[in-house]
Design a protein around this motif. Structure first.
Motif, PDB file in Angstrom:
ATOM      1  N   ILE A  37       0.835  -1.197   0.000  1.00 47.46           N
ATOM      2  CA  ILE A  37       0.000   0.000   0.000  1.00 47.46           C
ATOM      3  C   ILE A  37       0.872   1.249   0.000  1.00 47.46           C
ATOM      4  CG2 ILE A  37      -1.566   1.336   1.410  1.00 47.46           C
ATOM      5  CD1 ILE A  37      -3.052  -0.733   0.170  1.00 47.46           C
ATOM      6  N   GLY A  38       1.924   1.236   0.838  1.00 46.74           N
ATOM      7  CA  GLY A  38       2.827   2.389   0.889  1.00 46.74           C
ATOM      8  C   GLY A  38       3.499   2.633  -0.440  1.00 46.74           C
ATOM      9  N   SER A  41       1.109   4.018  -3.008  1.00 51.91           N
ATOM     10  CA  SER A  41       0.788   5.424  -2.763  1.00 51.91           C
ATOM     11  C   SER A  41       1.923   6.337  -3.175  1.00 51.91           C
ATOM     12  CB  SER A  41       0.488   5.637  -1.274  1.00 51.91           C
ATOM     13  OG  SER A  41      -0.556   4.824  -0.880  1.00 51.91           O
ATOM     14  N   ASP A 115       5.876   0.408   5.221  1.00 53.19           N
ATOM     15  CA  ASP A 115       4.875   1.370   4.754  1.00 53.19           C
ATOM     16  C   ASP A 115       5.312   2.794   5.067  1.00 53.19           C
ATOM     17  OD1 ASP A 115       1.481   2.199   5.763  1.00 53.19           O
ATOM     18  OD2 ASP A 115       2.505   2.496   3.855  1.00 53.19           O
ATOM     19  N   ARG A 119       7.103   5.723   2.209  1.00 54.07           N
ATOM     20  CA  ARG A 119       6.469   7.025   2.029  1.00 54.07           C
ATOM     21  C   ARG A 119       7.430   8.152   2.421  1.00 54.07           C
ATOM     22  NH1 ARG A 119       0.400   6.473   2.058  1.00 54.07           N
ATOM     23  NH2 ARG A 119       0.012   4.304   2.586  1.00 54.07           N
TER      24      ARG A 119
ATOM     25  N   SER B  48     -11.928  -1.259  -5.591  1.00 54.34           N
ATOM     26  CA  SER B  48     -11.007  -0.188  -5.979  1.00 54.34           C
ATOM     27  C   SER B  48     -10.948  -0.022  -7.485  1.00 54.34           C
ATOM     28  CB  SER B  48      -9.603  -0.481  -5.456  1.00 54.34           C
ATOM     29  OG  SER B  48      -9.562  -0.371  -4.072  1.00 54.34           O
ATOM     30  N   GLY B 134      -4.251  -1.198  -4.256  1.00 56.91           N
ATOM     31  CA  GLY B 134      -3.269  -0.134  -4.411  1.00 56.91           C
ATOM     32  C   GLY B 134      -2.816   0.025  -5.845  1.00 56.91           C
ATOM     33  N   ALA B 138      -3.091   3.380  -8.162  1.00 56.44           N
ATOM     34  CA  ALA B 138      -1.901   3.994  -8.761  1.00 56.44           C
ATOM     35  C   ALA B 138      -2.013   4.013 -10.274  1.00 56.44           C
ATOM     36  CB  ALA B 138      -0.649   3.229  -8.333  1.00 56.44           C
ATOM     37  N   GLN B 141      -3.844   6.879 -11.680  1.00 59.53           N
ATOM     38  CA  GLN B 141      -3.101   8.134 -11.718  1.00 59.53           C
ATOM     39  C   GLN B 141      -2.086   8.160 -12.860  1.00 59.53           C
ATOM     40  OE1 GLN B 141      -3.046  10.784  -9.529  1.00 59.53           O
ATOM     41  NE2 GLN B 141      -4.380  10.067  -7.900  1.00 59.53           N
TER      42      GLN B 141
END
Lengths: 158, 179
Positions: A37-38, A41, A115, A119, B48, B134, B138, B141
């Motif tokens: 997830i990190g 993102s 995570d 980031r 998602s 996730g 991503a 984007q």
């Protein structure tokens, strides 16, 4: 079937093998998902850092491999009574529990640090080495469980 | 002098539960928890994909790969369940007494092979689902990110595969049958 090798002794040996791989998989899955997830993102802002950031995911995968190795070792030695004593069974049970639960703990640590680390590294590249150091300490927790698991397994002679 | 006291004999309980019970519950857990993990991952990633697809509909075809990774987890479960099912069959009482220790051992092996498959696939399915979620966000984007985040999903998928390997080692050829 004797008192030292009752018919139910393989139950605990098999439970050791199962706990080794199951708990280590839980830890590895948590580490992979949380770090993933990190990475997803931060990849939006810094796509070139993705491959460097896969390190927490790889380290979480290694925890699953610790569990796999101990489980495979245990399965190599289990058998039915009377050859498989209660001593063997409980050594294997403890070996599985130690590598498994240490794997869960290490997986949680690697996941959460991974995570936050990826980031933060996206915003401040100098933090990368620090994140790796913290991850290594987390990975070593799983290694301790693996060492104890292998030591317990080696006590089984049959 | 004898006294009546309660007995708590774990070993007697473990041996008295029929090996068929152990084996069949293991098989049931293998398939049901694997499918549970696969479904959990699918709804996490699917929500998602369609959510991010509102503004970026181009992602919908590529991100089906994440859903297929979750499906693979269910396939692992059914493969192990079918392998385990081949091991059980009917026995005669004489055969049971002859091979008592072996059948008890095989019952335990089948139970734990099924249990560990179900649990590993549960973890793997949820992990793949979260990472797939996730990846979809991503991808919406920036279209180039999907393939690189797919690498993380492959690491997650390997967890289920480790479970399959150990289950095959533990549960293969553990027969409880007379034939």
């Amino acid at each position: 079937m004797t008192d030292l090798a009752p018919a139910y002794s393989p139950f605990f040996g098999c439970m050791g093998a199962a706990s080794a791989i199951v708990f280590a998989s839980f830890g590895a899955a948590y580490g992979t998902a949380k770090s993933g997830i990190g990475i997803a993102s931060m990849a939006v802002m810094k796509p070139d850092l993705i491959m460097k950031s896969i390190i927490p995911v790889v380290m979480a995968g290694i925890l699953a491999i610790y569990g796999l190795v101990v489980a495979a070792l245990i399965i190599g030695k289990i058998g039915s009574a009377p050859g498989y004593t209660l001593f063997d069974a409980f050594c294997h049970f403890a070996a599985g529990l130690s590598v498994g639960i240490c794997g869960i703990a290490a997986g949680f640590a690697i996941g959460i640090v991974g995570d936050a680390g990826v980031r933060a590294t996206a915003q401040q590249p100098r933090l990368f080495v620090g994140m790796i150091l913290i991850l290594i300490f987390g990975e070593v927790l799983g290694l301790y469980g693996f060492i104890v698991g292998v030591m317990l397994h080696l006590k089984v002679q049959s | 002098m004898t006294s009546k006291r309660a007995e708590f004999d774990v070993g007697w309980v473990l041996e008295s539960i029929s090996s068929y019970t152990w084996a069949c519950i293991g098989i049931a857990i293998a398939i049901s928890f694997s499918v549970l993990g696969a479904a959990w991952g699918m709804f996490i990633t699917g929500a998602s994909i369609v959510g991010a697809g509102v503004k970026a509909p181009r992602i919908k075809t590529k991100n089906l790969v994440s859903v297929i990774f979750c499906e693979a987890v269910a396939i692992y479960g059914i493969i192990i369940a079918i392998i385990l099912v081949q091991n059980i069959d009917d026995t005669t009482p004489e055969d049971w007494l002859d091979n008592y220790n072996t059948y008890i051992f095989n019952g335990y092996c089948l139970f734990f092979a099924g249990l560990l498959t179900g649990m590993c696939n549960l973890a793997c399915g949820i992990c793949v689902g979260i990472v797939g979620s996730g990846a979809a966000l991503a991808d919406a984007q920036n279209g180039e990110l999907f393939v690189r985040i797919l690498v993380i999903e492959i690491f997650g998928s390997a967890i289920g595969l480790f479970g399959v390997i150990i289950a095959v080692l533990l549960g293969n050829n553990r027969k409880i049958s007379s034939s």
